[in-house]
Scaffold this motif. Structure first.
Motif, PDB file in Angstrom:
ATOM      1  N   ASP A  40       0.868  -1.189   0.000  1.00  0.00           N
ATOM      2  CA  ASP A  40       0.000   0.000   0.000  1.00  0.00           C
ATOM      3  C   ASP A  40       0.903   1.237   0.000  1.00  0.00           C
ATOM      4  OD1 ASP A  40      -1.432   2.281   1.270  1.00  0.00           O
ATOM      5  OD2 ASP A  40      -3.047   0.841   1.564  1.00  0.00           O
ATOM      6  N   PRO A  41       0.672   2.215  -0.866  1.00  0.00           N
ATOM      7  CA  PRO A  41       1.539   3.395  -0.926  1.00  0.00           C
ATOM      8  C   PRO A  41       1.688   4.127   0.404  1.00  0.00           C
ATOM      9  CG  PRO A  41       0.063   3.357  -2.814  1.00  0.00           C
ATOM     10  CD  PRO A  41      -0.362   2.240  -1.902  1.00  0.00           C
ATOM     11  N   GLY A  62       5.185   5.301   4.983  1.00  0.00           N
ATOM     12  CA  GLY A  62       5.374   5.229   6.433  1.00  0.00           C
ATOM     13  C   GLY A  62       6.657   4.510   6.812  1.00  0.00           C
ATOM     14  N   VAL A  63       6.953   3.433   6.125  1.00  0.00           N
ATOM     15  CA  VAL A  63       8.198   2.703   6.374  1.00  0.00           C
ATOM     16  C   VAL A  63       9.387   3.601   6.056  1.00  0.00           C
ATOM     17  CG1 VAL A  63       9.643   0.784   5.592  1.00  0.00           C
ATOM     18  CG2 VAL A  63       7.222   0.400   6.066  1.00  0.00           C
ATOM     19  N   GLN A  64       9.345   4.292   4.942  1.00  0.00           N
ATOM     20  CA  GLN A  64      10.444   5.186   4.573  1.00  0.00           C
ATOM     21  C   GLN A  64      10.639   6.278   5.633  1.00  0.00           C
ATOM     22  OE1 GLN A  64      10.089   7.088   0.756  1.00  0.00           O
ATOM     23  NE2 GLN A  64      12.096   8.037   0.924  1.00  0.00           N
ATOM     24  N   GLY A 121       5.914  10.763  11.263  1.00  0.00           N
ATOM     25  CA  GLY A 121       5.849   9.331  10.984  1.00  0.00           C
ATOM     26  C   GLY A 121       4.681   8.670  11.687  1.00  0.00           C
ATOM     27  N   VAL A 122       4.467   9.024  12.939  1.00  0.00           N
ATOM     28  CA  VAL A 122       3.351   8.462  13.709  1.00  0.00           C
ATOM     29  C   VAL A 122       2.023   8.821  13.045  1.00  0.00           C
ATOM     30  CG1 VAL A 122       2.111   8.658  15.901  1.00  0.00           C
ATOM     31  CG2 VAL A 122       4.585   8.353  15.898  1.00  0.00           C
ATOM     32  N   ALA A 123       1.901  10.048  12.581  1.00  0.00           N
ATOM     33  CA  ALA A 123       0.664  10.467  11.918  1.00  0.00           C
ATOM     34  C   ALA A 123       0.398   9.617  10.678  1.00  0.00           C
ATOM     35  CB  ALA A 123       0.746  11.945  11.548  1.00  0.00           C
ATOM     36  N   GLN A 124       1.442   9.285   9.946  1.00  0.00           N
ATOM     37  CA  GLN A 124       1.270   8.423   8.773  1.00  0.00           C
ATOM     38  C   GLN A 124       0.770   7.042   9.189  1.00  0.00           C
ATOM     39  OE1 GLN A 124       5.363   9.457   7.257  1.00  0.00           O
ATOM     40  NE2 GLN A 124       4.322   9.081   5.317  1.00  0.00           N
ATOM     41  N   PHE A 181      -3.117   3.514   9.003  1.00  0.00           N
ATOM     42  CA  PHE A 181      -3.209   2.136   8.509  1.00  0.00           C
ATOM     43  C   PHE A 181      -2.753   1.066   9.494  1.00  0.00           C
ATOM     44  CE2 PHE A 181       0.729   4.067   6.924  1.00  0.00           C
ATOM     45  CZ  PHE A 181       1.682   3.211   7.462  1.00  0.00           C
ATOM     46  N   ALA A 182      -2.431   1.423  10.727  1.00  0.00           N
ATOM     47  CA  ALA A 182      -1.920   0.409  11.663  1.00  0.00           C
ATOM     48  C   ALA A 182      -2.245   0.768  13.111  1.00  0.00           C
ATOM     49  CB  ALA A 182      -0.408   0.272  11.496  1.00  0.00           C
ATOM     50  N   THR A 183      -2.135  -0.248  13.955  1.00  0.00           N
ATOM     51  CA  THR A 183      -2.153  -0.055  15.411  1.00  0.00           C
ATOM     52  C   THR A 183      -0.822  -0.579  15.934  1.00  0.00           C
ATOM     53  OG1 THR A 183      -3.191  -2.211  15.757  1.00  0.00           O
ATOM     54  CG2 THR A 183      -4.659  -0.296  15.583  1.00  0.00           C
ATOM     55  N   TRP A 184      -0.488  -0.246  17.189  1.00  0.00           N
ATOM     56  CA  TRP A 184       0.795  -0.694  17.713  1.00  0.00           C
ATOM     57  C   TRP A 184       0.782  -0.801  19.230  1.00  0.00           C
ATOM     58  CZ3 TRP A 184       0.182   3.762  14.812  1.00  0.00           C
ATOM     59  CH2 TRP A 184       0.287   4.993  15.473  1.00  0.00           C
ATOM     60  N   VAL A 185       1.787  -1.517  19.721  1.00  0.00           N
ATOM     61  CA  VAL A 185       2.055  -1.630  21.154  1.00  0.00           C
ATOM     62  C   VAL A 185       3.487  -1.187  21.389  1.00  0.00           C
ATOM     63  CG1 VAL A 185       0.358  -3.451  21.581  1.00  0.00           C
ATOM     64  CG2 VAL A 185       2.701  -4.069  20.979  1.00  0.00           C
ATOM     65  N   ILE A 186       3.731  -0.688  22.599  1.00  0.00           N
ATOM     66  CA  ILE A 186       5.023  -0.096  22.916  1.00  0.00           C
ATOM     67  C   ILE A 186       5.525  -0.649  24.250  1.00  0.00           C
ATOM     68  CG2 ILE A 186       6.179   2.079  23.507  1.00  0.00           C
ATOM     69  CD1 ILE A 186       4.014   3.475  21.799  1.00  0.00           C
ATOM     70  N   ALA A 187       6.827  -0.806  24.341  1.00  0.00           N
ATOM     71  CA  ALA A 187       7.482  -1.092  25.614  1.00  0.00           C
ATOM     72  C   ALA A 187       8.741  -0.232  25.715  1.00  0.00           C
ATOM     73  CB  ALA A 187       7.852  -2.572  25.724  1.00  0.00           C
TER      74      ALA A 187
END
Length: 97
Positions: free
Chosen positions: A18-19, A24-26, A80-83, A87-93
């Motif tokens: 997906d573009p 976002g990866v970049q 980056g977070v805004a991008q 399209f994703a969710t995440w977890v953090i430690a």
């Protein structure tokens, strides 16, 4: 030192090609060169296909809690977070090491 780990799960129906994901990866790949507080930076796609696996990971380190906050507040990180929010969710430690 504080280790900052983030695991991302693409939303249902979103693929790696997906573009938005590619952009976002970049954006995240470039953070290691843009944010001076980062002492260590790596990010990559997960190679595991287990059902509980997340899709993408960030593994990074900063000196202390203040440096972590500066990283989190940095405009490049915020962009980056805004991008990724699209399209994703995440977890953090975050943990000392």
């Amino acid at each position: 030192m504080i280790r900052h780990l983030v695991l991302f799960k693409l939303n249902e129906g979103v693929t790696r090609d997906d573009p938005r994901v590619v952009a976002g990866v970049q954006a995240f790949e470039e953070l290691g060169k843009q944010i001076p507080e980062l002492r260590f930076w790596e990010c990559a796609w997960n190679v595991s296909d287990r059902p509980i696996a997340y899709d993408f990971a960030i593994n990074s380190a900063v000196d202390d809690a203040e440096a972590l906050q500066r990283y989190l507040d940095h405009p490049a990180h915020q962009a980056g977070v805004a991008q990724w929010r699209e399209f994703a969710t995440w977890v953090i430690a975050d943990y000392p090491f």
